[in-house]
Every structure is written in structure tokens, then in C-alpha cells.
Design an enzyme around this catalytic site. Sequence first.
Site, PDB file in Angstrom:
ATOM      1  N   HIS A  17      87.317  12.338  50.779  1.00 51.89           N
ATOM      2  CA  HIS A  17      88.065  13.394  51.335  1.00 51.89           C
ATOM      3  C   HIS A  17      88.672  14.040  51.024  1.00 51.89           C
ATOM      4  CE1 HIS A  17      86.821   9.789  53.780  1.00 51.89           C
ATOM      5  NE2 HIS A  17      85.344  10.890  54.695  1.00 51.89           N
ATOM      6  N   LYS A  41      83.167   3.727  68.535  1.00 46.64           N
ATOM      7  CA  LYS A  41      83.077   2.529  66.623  1.00 46.64           C
ATOM      8  C   LYS A  41      83.954   1.488  66.156  1.00 46.64           C
ATOM      9  CE  LYS A  41      81.190   6.129  63.959  1.00 46.64           C
ATOM     10  NZ  LYS A  41      81.381   6.979  62.441  1.00 46.64           N
ATOM     11  N   ARG A  90      77.080  14.425  49.347  1.00 48.01           N
ATOM     12  CA  ARG A  90      77.372  13.278  48.798  1.00 48.01           C
ATOM     13  C   ARG A  90      75.865  13.809  47.787  1.00 48.01           C
ATOM     14  NH1 ARG A  90      79.928   8.578  52.040  1.00 48.01           N
ATOM     15  NH2 ARG A  90      77.993   9.364  53.149  1.00 48.01           N
TER      16      ARG A  90
HETATM   17  O1  PNS Z   1      83.550  10.430  59.158  1.00 47.98           O
HETATM   18  P1  PNS Z   1      81.677  10.799  59.986  1.00 47.98           P
HETATM   19  O2  PNS Z   1      81.860   9.608  60.730  1.00 47.98           O
HETATM   20  O3  PNS Z   1      80.691  10.452  59.752  1.00 47.98           O
HETATM   21  O4  PNS Z   1      82.096  12.338  60.594  1.00 47.98           O
HETATM   22  C1  PNS Z   1      81.148  12.619  62.039  1.00 47.98           C
HETATM   23  C2  PNS Z   1      81.260  13.171  62.794  1.00 47.98           C
HETATM   24  C3  PNS Z   1      83.272  13.305  63.102  1.00 47.98           C
HETATM   25  C4  PNS Z   1      81.216  14.744  62.126  1.00 47.98           C
HETATM   26  C5  PNS Z   1      80.511  13.663  64.265  1.00 47.98           C
HETATM   27  O5  PNS Z   1      80.600  12.137  64.506  1.00 47.98           O
HETATM   28  C6  PNS Z   1      81.246  14.615  65.237  1.00 47.98           C
HETATM   29  O6  PNS Z   1      80.945  15.188  64.986  1.00 47.98           O
HETATM   30  N1  PNS Z   1      81.426  13.491  66.776  1.00 47.98           N
HETATM   31  C7  PNS Z   1      81.514  14.315  67.790  1.00 47.98           C
HETATM   32  C8  PNS Z   1      80.853  14.065  68.993  1.00 47.98           C
HETATM   33  C9  PNS Z   1      79.633  14.931  68.541  1.00 47.98           C
HETATM   34  O7  PNS Z   1      79.822  16.709  68.767  1.00 47.98           O
HETATM   35  N2  PNS Z   1      78.569  14.558  68.169  1.00 47.98           N
HETATM   36  C10 PNS Z   1      77.568  15.416  68.165  1.00 47.98           C
HETATM   37  C11 PNS Z   1      76.944  16.046  67.187  1.00 47.98           C
HETATM   38  S1  PNS Z   1      75.269  16.155  67.339  1.00 47.98           S
END
Ligand code: PNS
Length: 164
Positions: A17, A41, A90
Site C-alpha cells: 500500500h 467487514k 497485483r
Molecule cells: O482494500 P479493499 O478492501 O480491496 O478495498 C475495496 C474498496 C474499499 C475499494 C471497495 O470495497 C469500495 O470502494 N467500497 C465502497 C463501497 C462501494 O462503492 N462499492 C461499490 C463498488 S462497485
Amino acid sequence: MKRAIYPGSFDPVTKGHLDVIARSARLVDELVVGVLNNSAKNALFSIQERVNMLKELISEFPNVTVDAFDGLLVDYAKRIDAAIIVRGLRAVTDFEYELQIAQTNHEIYADLETIFLTTRLEYAYLSSTIVKEVASYGGDISRFLPPQIIPRVYEKYGIKDFGK
Ligand code: PNS
């Protein structure tokens, strides 16, 4: 002025990160690291702990800030006036999921673009989930995380004599 958001769970922040933060901060005027406050989560660290850890680590970058968000990422991006989402890629296994999210986000909010940084090879396998798995059994996580984060992860699992 180009403001970007680098969203994620950061539970906890890894060296992978940090690498994405350092590299994307060079591409934009302002980078907001957005920590998802997702009660569904089962996070190891609270939202405040995750935000604080990131804040400690980004102090060397003058154009990076950290914030928590909940709800839809696109709504948050609109609110803070960010035009770019940054995500790290990744491996091919990330691709399908990331493509789906990026396309959905773009469909909902067409002014928002997602850019992907391919992670450095040395971090290509690295994920917070795997690091937590290793730490929970007392395994060595020293090469995966920034040094100040390591004892906090072991502490969560009640492991005191780590690295011995
Ligand atoms: O570190 P992660 O868990 O892979 O991050 C995932 C993240 C936070 C980018 C994704 O879950 C997100 O954007 N969540 C917010 C809710 C949202 O907008 N979901 C719709 C995406 S289609």
C-alpha cells in the site's frame, strides 16, 4: 488541481500500500487515502486505528492526507471533489474484480476515472489478509509491513514474544 483518492480497507496498511501511495502521490497534486469504514467487514483494526496508522506513515508526503469514508466510493469522491481513483493491481486474479468495480464506478459517475498502478514485483503476492493469517499463528511478518505496524498486529492476536 488534480485530486485523487486511493481507497481501501488498509487492515492493516502494508508495504505494498505504501508503495502505491508514494508512487501515485507523484502523479497528482493531492492524494487522499480513503479508509473504508465498513461495519459489515470484520476488521482487525478499528477505523480510527487504521486511519491513525496511515497518518503516521504518510507524514513524509506533503500532498497526501488520510480520511475515513463510508457508503459508496463514488459519492465520497464527488464530495471531496476527486477526479481519479487509484488502485493497485497485483496479479491477474485482481483484474476481474477491479475491472468490474472500475466500470461500475465509471457508469455511476462518468467524470471519475480509475487508474491502476501495477504493484512492484516484490509486493505482488502481498495482501493484508495473508499477513493477518501469518501473524495469527505467530509467523514472521517483518518483511511485509512498515516496522511500527508489526507489534500492533501481533498484539491483536495476543502474541507477545514475536520474532523469537
Ligand atoms: O482494500 P479493499 O478492501 O480491496 O478495498 C475495496 C474498496 C474499499 C475499494 C471497495 O470495497 C469500495 O470502494 N467500497 C465502497 C463501497 C462501494 O462503492 N462499492 C461499490 C463498488 S462497485
